[in-house]
Write a protein that holds these residues in place. Structure first.
Motif, mmCIF file in Angstrom:
data_model
loop_
_atom_site.group_PDB
_atom_site.id
_atom_site.type_symbol
_atom_site.label_atom_id
_atom_site.label_comp_id
_atom_site.label_asym_id
_atom_site.label_seq_id
_atom_site.Cartn_x
_atom_site.Cartn_y
_atom_site.Cartn_z
ATOM 1 N N LEU A 8 0.840 -1.195 0.000
ATOM 2 C CA LEU A 8 0.000 0.000 0.000
ATOM 3 C C LEU A 8 0.872 1.240 0.000
ATOM 4 O O LEU A 8 1.946 1.252 0.612
ATOM 5 C CB LEU A 8 -0.878 0.036 1.260
ATOM 6 C CG LEU A 8 -1.889 -1.063 1.471
ATOM 7 C CD1 LEU A 8 -2.482 -0.956 2.868
ATOM 8 C CD2 LEU A 8 -2.974 -0.985 0.422
ATOM 9 N N PRO A 9 0.386 2.313 -0.613
ATOM 10 C CA PRO A 9 1.089 3.589 -0.462
ATOM 11 C C PRO A 9 1.034 4.028 1.005
ATOM 12 O O PRO A 9 0.106 3.663 1.736
ATOM 13 C CB PRO A 9 0.291 4.553 -1.346
ATOM 14 C CG PRO A 9 -0.582 3.705 -2.202
ATOM 15 C CD PRO A 9 -0.770 2.405 -1.493
ATOM 16 N N ASP A 10 2.002 4.798 1.413
ATOM 17 C CA ASP A 10 2.080 5.244 2.812
ATOM 18 C C ASP A 10 0.781 5.886 3.319
ATOM 19 O O ASP A 10 0.346 5.572 4.436
ATOM 20 C CB ASP A 10 3.262 6.193 3.020
ATOM 21 C CG ASP A 10 4.595 5.463 2.980
ATOM 22 O OD1 ASP A 10 4.619 4.237 3.247
ATOM 23 O OD2 ASP A 10 5.615 6.110 2.683
ATOM 24 N N GLU A 14 -1.206 4.589 6.592
ATOM 25 C CA GLU A 14 -1.443 5.481 7.727
ATOM 26 C C GLU A 14 -2.937 5.577 8.052
ATOM 27 O O GLU A 14 -3.326 5.626 9.218
ATOM 28 C CB GLU A 14 -0.866 6.864 7.431
ATOM 29 C CG GLU A 14 0.648 6.864 7.391
ATOM 30 C CD GLU A 14 1.242 8.119 6.771
ATOM 31 O OE1 GLU A 14 0.485 9.080 6.487
ATOM 32 O OE2 GLU A 14 2.466 8.130 6.547
ATOM 33 N N TRP A 15 -3.777 5.600 7.010
ATOM 34 C CA TRP A 15 -5.231 5.653 7.215
ATOM 35 C C TRP A 15 -5.703 4.425 7.999
ATOM 36 O O TRP A 15 -6.451 4.550 8.965
ATOM 37 C CB TRP A 15 -5.953 5.737 5.866
ATOM 38 C CG TRP A 15 -7.429 5.609 6.003
ATOM 39 C CD1 TRP A 15 -8.182 4.480 5.821
ATOM 40 C CD2 TRP A 15 -8.349 6.626 6.407
ATOM 41 N NE1 TRP A 15 -9.510 4.742 6.066
ATOM 42 C CE2 TRP A 15 -9.635 6.049 6.435
ATOM 43 C CE3 TRP A 15 -8.208 7.961 6.746
ATOM 44 C CZ2 TRP A 15 -10.772 6.771 6.778
ATOM 45 C CZ3 TRP A 15 -9.343 8.678 7.093
ATOM 46 C CH2 TRP A 15 -10.597 8.083 7.106
ATOM 47 N N ILE A 16 -5.251 3.254 7.572
ATOM 48 C CA ILE A 16 -5.651 2.015 8.254
ATOM 49 C C ILE A 16 -5.156 2.030 9.695
ATOM 50 O O ILE A 16 -5.908 1.693 10.623
ATOM 51 C CB ILE A 16 -5.121 0.781 7.495
ATOM 52 C CG1 ILE A 16 -5.816 0.674 6.130
ATOM 53 C CG2 ILE A 16 -5.337 -0.498 8.308
ATOM 54 C CD1 ILE A 16 -5.219 -0.365 5.197
ATOM 55 N N GLU A 17 -3.925 2.442 9.900
ATOM 56 C CA GLU A 17 -3.379 2.503 11.263
ATOM 57 C C GLU A 17 -4.158 3.488 12.129
ATOM 58 O O GLU A 17 -4.354 3.254 13.325
ATOM 59 C CB GLU A 17 -1.896 2.860 11.208
ATOM 60 C CG GLU A 17 -1.050 1.724 10.658
ATOM 61 C CD GLU A 17 0.393 2.115 10.376
ATOM 62 O OE1 GLU A 17 0.707 3.330 10.356
ATOM 63 O OE2 GLU A 17 1.200 1.197 10.162
#
Length: 88
Positions: A8-10, A14-17
């Protein structure tokens, strides 16, 4: 249970995290499983192009209708709500 590795792109990672951090999901796997379930549900509710063509053909073959345009739109809106496409 099978394992799958994805890239995944960063910003997506970050969204998932962030969603996990909010307590929305227990893990990235939990998040992705939810996405797949929602996508499958949405696709199950959609009409295929073949179904739509068949519906149009049947409609044309049935001749001129007697319902007013207002009644037709009311019925379409009621059907869309029942399918969860339109929310009140």
């Amino acid at each position: 249970m099978a394992t799958m590795t994805i890239s995944l792109p960063d910003p997506m990672k970050e969204w998932i995290e962030t969603q996990i951090g909010k307590g929305e999901y227990a893990s990235a796997s939990d998040y992705l499983r939810d996405l797949v379930r929602r996508d499958r549900s949405r696709r199950d509710q959609e009409m295929t192009m073949d179904e739509l063509r068949q519906l149009v053909a049947e409609s044309r073959a049935s001749g001129t209708g007697k319902q007013s345009l207002y009644t037709i739109f009311e019925n379409a809106e009621r059907l869309a709500r029942a399918r969860g496409v339109v929310r009140e």
